[in-house]
Design a protein around this motif. Structure first.
Motif, PDB file in Angstrom:
ATOM      1  N   GLU A  47      50.648 107.090 -17.476  1.00 27.57           N
ATOM      2  CA  GLU A  47      50.565 105.910 -18.088  1.00 27.57           C
ATOM      3  C   GLU A  47      50.046 104.776 -17.066  1.00 27.57           C
ATOM      4  O   GLU A  47      50.248 104.753 -15.901  1.00 27.57           O
ATOM      5  N   PRO A  48      49.250 103.784 -17.483  1.00 28.11           N
ATOM      6  CA  PRO A  48      48.880 102.664 -16.694  1.00 28.11           C
ATOM      7  C   PRO A  48      50.260 101.771 -16.234  1.00 28.11           C
ATOM      8  O   PRO A  48      50.949 101.536 -17.126  1.00 28.11           O
ATOM      9  N   ALA A  49      49.982 101.095 -15.050  1.00 25.55           N
ATOM     10  CA  ALA A  49      51.345 100.356 -14.660  1.00 25.55           C
ATOM     11  C   ALA A  49      50.495  99.193 -13.943  1.00 25.55           C
ATOM     12  O   ALA A  49      50.616  99.206 -12.549  1.00 25.55           O
ATOM     13  N   VAL A  50      49.688  98.354 -14.613  1.00 26.35           N
ATOM     14  CA  VAL A  50      49.100  97.297 -13.668  1.00 26.35           C
ATOM     15  C   VAL A  50      50.154  96.441 -13.133  1.00 26.35           C
ATOM     16  O   VAL A  50      50.874  95.828 -13.919  1.00 26.35           O
ATOM     17  N   PHE A  51      49.750  95.810 -11.741  1.00 31.25           N
ATOM     18  CA  PHE A  51      50.867  95.261 -11.102  1.00 31.25           C
ATOM     19  C   PHE A  51      50.276  93.834 -10.622  1.00 31.25           C
ATOM     20  O   PHE A  51      49.009  93.762 -10.340  1.00 31.25           O
ATOM     21  N   ARG A  70      56.766 111.793 -16.730  1.00 28.52           N
ATOM     22  CA  ARG A  70      55.877 110.596 -16.930  1.00 28.52           C
ATOM     23  C   ARG A  70      55.440 110.107 -15.481  1.00 28.52           C
ATOM     24  O   ARG A  70      56.204 110.144 -14.778  1.00 28.52           O
ATOM     25  N   ILE A  71      54.097 109.707 -15.382  1.00 28.80           N
ATOM     26  CA  ILE A  71      53.647 109.495 -14.076  1.00 28.80           C
ATOM     27  C   ILE A  71      52.970 108.053 -14.506  1.00 28.80           C
ATOM     28  O   ILE A  71      52.202 107.882 -15.091  1.00 28.80           O
ATOM     29  N   ALA A  72      53.445 107.017 -13.562  1.00 32.75           N
ATOM     30  CA  ALA A  72      52.921 105.543 -13.749  1.00 32.75           C
ATOM     31  C   ALA A  72      51.917 105.476 -12.680  1.00 32.75           C
ATOM     32  O   ALA A  72      52.122 105.778 -11.531  1.00 32.75           O
ATOM     33  N   ILE A  73      50.440 105.084 -13.011  1.00 36.65           N
ATOM     34  CA  ILE A  73      49.667 104.703 -11.892  1.00 36.65           C
ATOM     35  C   ILE A  73      49.302 103.471 -11.826  1.00 36.65           C
ATOM     36  O   ILE A  73      49.181 102.915 -12.962  1.00 36.65           O
ATOM     37  N   VAL A  74      49.748 102.951 -10.594  1.00 37.75           N
ATOM     38  CA  VAL A  74      49.573 101.391 -10.402  1.00 37.75           C
ATOM     39  C   VAL A  74      48.526 100.970  -9.481  1.00 37.75           C
ATOM     40  O   VAL A  74      47.850 101.453  -8.616  1.00 37.75           O
ATOM     41  N   VAL A  89      45.468 104.986   3.460  1.00 35.29           N
ATOM     42  CA  VAL A  89      46.754 105.438   2.650  1.00 35.29           C
ATOM     43  C   VAL A  89      46.799 104.869   1.408  1.00 35.29           C
ATOM     44  O   VAL A  89      47.197 104.931   0.277  1.00 35.29           O
ATOM     45  N   SER A  90      46.897 103.360   1.264  1.00 32.97           N
ATOM     46  CA  SER A  90      47.157 102.412   0.338  1.00 32.97           C
ATOM     47  C   SER A  90      46.659 102.348  -0.758  1.00 32.97           C
ATOM     48  O   SER A  90      47.075 102.435  -1.817  1.00 32.97           O
ATOM     49  N   SER A  91      45.056 102.740  -0.613  1.00 36.18           N
ATOM     50  CA  SER A  91      44.308 102.465  -1.882  1.00 36.18           C
ATOM     51  C   SER A  91      42.922 103.216  -1.499  1.00 36.18           C
ATOM     52  O   SER A  91      42.131 103.074  -1.487  1.00 36.18           O
ATOM     53  N   VAL A  92      43.038 104.708  -1.678  1.00 42.55           N
ATOM     54  CA  VAL A  92      42.077 105.337  -1.194  1.00 42.55           C
ATOM     55  C   VAL A  92      41.245 105.698  -2.660  1.00 42.55           C
ATOM     56  O   VAL A  92      41.685 106.632  -3.533  1.00 42.55           O
ATOM     57  N   PHE A  93      39.957 105.116  -2.735  1.00 42.81           N
ATOM     58  CA  PHE A  93      39.415 105.470  -3.825  1.00 42.81           C
ATOM     59  C   PHE A  93      37.806 104.614  -3.422  1.00 42.81           C
ATOM     60  O   PHE A  93      37.862 103.507  -3.053  1.00 42.81           O
ATOM     61  N   ALA A  94      36.598 105.343  -3.819  1.00 42.02           N
ATOM     62  CA  ALA A  94      36.401 106.392  -4.882  1.00 42.02           C
ATOM     63  C   ALA A  94      36.846 107.672  -3.912  1.00 42.02           C
ATOM     64  O   ALA A  94      36.940 107.640  -2.711  1.00 42.02           O
ATOM     65  N   ILE A  95      36.713 108.690  -4.706  1.00 43.20           N
ATOM     66  CA  ILE A  95      37.377 109.945  -4.006  1.00 43.20           C
ATOM     67  C   ILE A  95      36.129 111.187  -4.701  1.00 43.20           C
ATOM     68  O   ILE A  95      35.401 110.960  -5.484  1.00 43.20           O
ATOM     69  N   ALA A 140      57.652 109.866 -11.801  1.00 47.55           N
ATOM     70  CA  ALA A 140      56.804 109.531 -10.337  1.00 47.55           C
ATOM     71  C   ALA A 140      55.955 108.500 -10.422  1.00 47.55           C
ATOM     72  O   ALA A 140      55.491 108.050 -11.723  1.00 47.55           O
ATOM     73  N   VAL A 141      55.455 108.008  -9.358  1.00 44.45           N
ATOM     74  CA  VAL A 141      54.576 106.731  -9.350  1.00 44.45           C
ATOM     75  C   VAL A 141      53.380 107.020  -8.152  1.00 44.45           C
ATOM     76  O   VAL A 141      53.643 107.563  -7.145  1.00 44.45           O
ATOM     77  N   LEU A 142      52.334 106.827  -8.730  1.00 43.86           N
ATOM     78  CA  LEU A 142      51.113 106.815  -7.836  1.00 43.86           C
ATOM     79  C   LEU A 142      50.490 105.583  -7.783  1.00 43.86           C
ATOM     80  O   LEU A 142      50.299 104.940  -8.737  1.00 43.86           O
ATOM     81  N   VAL A 143      50.380 104.909  -6.430  1.00 49.85           N
ATOM     82  CA  VAL A 143      49.921 103.650  -6.157  1.00 49.85           C
ATOM     83  C   VAL A 143      48.533 103.351  -5.585  1.00 49.85           C
ATOM     84  O   VAL A 143      48.336 104.079  -4.563  1.00 49.85           O
ATOM     85  N   TRP A 144      47.672 102.418  -6.171  1.00 53.87           N
ATOM     86  CA  TRP A 144      46.607 102.190  -5.316  1.00 53.87           C
ATOM     87  C   TRP A 144      46.454 100.686  -5.404  1.00 53.87           C
ATOM     88  O   TRP A 144      46.017 100.051  -6.272  1.00 53.87           O
ATOM     89  N   VAL A 145      46.945 100.069  -4.287  1.00 51.03           N
ATOM     90  CA  VAL A 145      46.923  98.720  -4.053  1.00 51.03           C
ATOM     91  C   VAL A 145      46.575  98.353  -2.695  1.00 51.03           C
ATOM     92  O   VAL A 145      47.512  98.867  -1.752  1.00 51.03           O
ATOM     93  N   ASN A 146      45.690  97.503  -2.315  1.00 51.77           N
ATOM     94  CA  ASN A 146      45.307  97.506  -0.839  1.00 51.77           C
ATOM     95  C   ASN A 146      46.194  96.304  -0.197  1.00 51.77           C
ATOM     96  O   ASN A 146      47.102  95.851  -0.797  1.00 51.77           O
ATOM     97  N   PRO A 147      46.331  96.538   1.030  1.00 53.03           N
ATOM     98  CA  PRO A 147      47.286  95.678   1.810  1.00 53.03           C
ATOM     99  C   PRO A 147      46.901  94.371   2.019  1.00 53.03           C
ATOM    100  O   PRO A 147      47.751  93.149   1.802  1.00 53.03           O
ATOM    101  N   LEU A 148      45.683  93.998   1.744  1.00 48.13           N
ATOM    102  CA  LEU A 148      45.005  92.485   1.699  1.00 48.13           C
ATOM    103  C   LEU A 148      44.196  92.599   0.439  1.00 48.13           C
ATOM    104  O   LEU A 148      43.184  93.456   0.448  1.00 48.13           O
ATOM    105  N   ASP A 149      44.372  91.797  -0.625  1.00 49.73           N
ATOM    106  CA  ASP A 149      43.210  91.714  -1.683  1.00 49.73           C
ATOM    107  C   ASP A 149      43.064  90.361  -2.070  1.00 49.73           C
ATOM    108  O   ASP A 149      44.273  89.733  -2.794  1.00 49.73           O
TER     109      ASP A 149
END
Length: 350
Positions: free
Chosen positions: A44-48, A7-11, A324-330, A65-74
């Motif tokens: 699976e989604p893991a909205v934070f 299982r992979i959580a995408i945050v 590194v924190s939130s690389v998107f779009a790709i 495992a956990v993959l994270v896309w969260v900016n340092p300032l938002d």
């Protein structure tokens, strides 16, 4: 009886309603969900959000495992709650990308100073205190010409300034022009001492300021080199307008960036940069920072400006930041590369 797929959580960040409604299909990461599932993983989604951090922690402790896309300032929110939570999950042996400690090595502007000796580096200074900044920056700036100052952590151009002298110091004042990289910014004339005082907030919570020379070829564009681990997975090329001085005069409007044109890793114009990133600069960065291959982010990018041509007339490249924190779009090829890397880690070589 077969084993269940890892299982992979995408945050990513969102409110309570977003967490309830999230599915693998209804968000901007849907291609990553699809590719992870295609290689035998169970994403699976893991909205934070800080409001339900305990709930997210419980979920992350149940995955592999956990993959994270969260900016340092938002929108005024930081990762002050999220990062300790991710460290707590990582201690249990679960893979976190990107681990907060790796972000603090790679995904901050200080990396520009620590790796200034690498082929992507330039004359880069570091100021750790407001006093150091006031005493050391002024003579450098007055002698060296336009500079770019960068607070250590941030995104979307916040706390990144082009600083340029307007006239010779007179009557105890030094008038400068400052332009922030944040969207919609316009140049501002201000006394150098007043601007230095404005920047003092960047030193809170062990912050610092990195100081680099302004690159005159900035109007030619920026190249974003995307990597999964140590492997280049694509490029983005864009005519950036941040730190480009807009036309003066009545009714002037902030300049808008051009579209980012995505290219595959095989794109011919970028093969010199690809070779240097994979064979030289990434290994040298890892050695300098003490980062093992297994700890490299599953997706990250290095942003380059064109430096002065070398003696043979070939382009050189200057690193302006690592994201590194939130690389998107790709790039289109990146989701499959992310999935391949995750499957190799959790299942075995594909």
């Amino acid at each position: 009886m077969t084993n269940a797929p890892p299982r992979i959580a995408i945050v990513w960040r969102g409110d309570r309603d977003a967490r309830r409604a999230a599915t693998p299909q209804n968000n901007r990461f849907h291609r990553i969900f699809e590719e992870l599932a295609a290689v035998g993983l169970a994403p699976e989604p893991a909205v934070f959000d800080e409001e339900f951090a305990d709930e997210v922690l419980e979920q992350l402790l149940a995955v592999d495992a956990v993959l994270v896309w969260v900016n340092p300032l938002d929108d005024g929110k930081t990762r002050k709650i999220l990062d300790p939570l991710l460290r707590q999950v990582a201690v249990t042996g679960r893979f976190i990308s990107a681990h907060p400690d790796v972000i603090l090595m790679m995904g901050v502007k200080e990396v520009l100073y620590e790796t200034r000796h690498i082929g992507w580096g330039v004359d880069t200074r570091l100021y750790r205190t407001a006093t150091d900044f006031r005493q050391a920056f002024v003579p450098t700036f007055l002698a060296a010409g336009p500079r770019v100052l960068k607070q250590n952590r941030g995104n979307a151009g916040q706390g990144i300034w082009k600083v340029e002298l307007i006239g010779a110091p007179a009557d105890g004042e030094t008038l400068i022009s400052v332009l922030e990289a944040k969207s919609g910014s316009v140049p501002e004339a201000i006394d150098l001492s007043d601007f230095i005082s404005r920047c003092e907030s960047y030193f809170t919570e062990d912050g610092c300021i990195v100081d680099q020379p302004f690159q005159s070829r900035l109007p030619e564009g920026m190249i974003r080199c995307y990597l999964s681990g140590s492997r280049v997975v694509g490029f983005g090329q864009q005519l950036v307008k941040a730190l480009v001085t807009p036309p003066s005069g009545p009714g002037r409007e902030p300049l808008q960036p051009g579209p980012r044109i995505m290219n595959p890793a095989s794109a011919e114009p970028f093969q010199t940069l690809r070779t240097r990133m994979e064979r030289e600069w990434t290994p040298e960065m890892m050695s300098t920072l003490g980062i093992e291959a297994a700890s490299l982010p599953i997706i990250w990018d290095a942003d380059f400006l064109y430096g002065p041509p070398d003696a043979s007339g070939n382009d050189t490249y200057v690193l302006c930041e690592i994201n590194v924190s939130s690389v998107f779009a790709i790039p289109d090829e990146a989701p499959a590369e992310i999935a391949r890397a995750m499957a190799s880690r959790l299942i075995g070589p594909q």
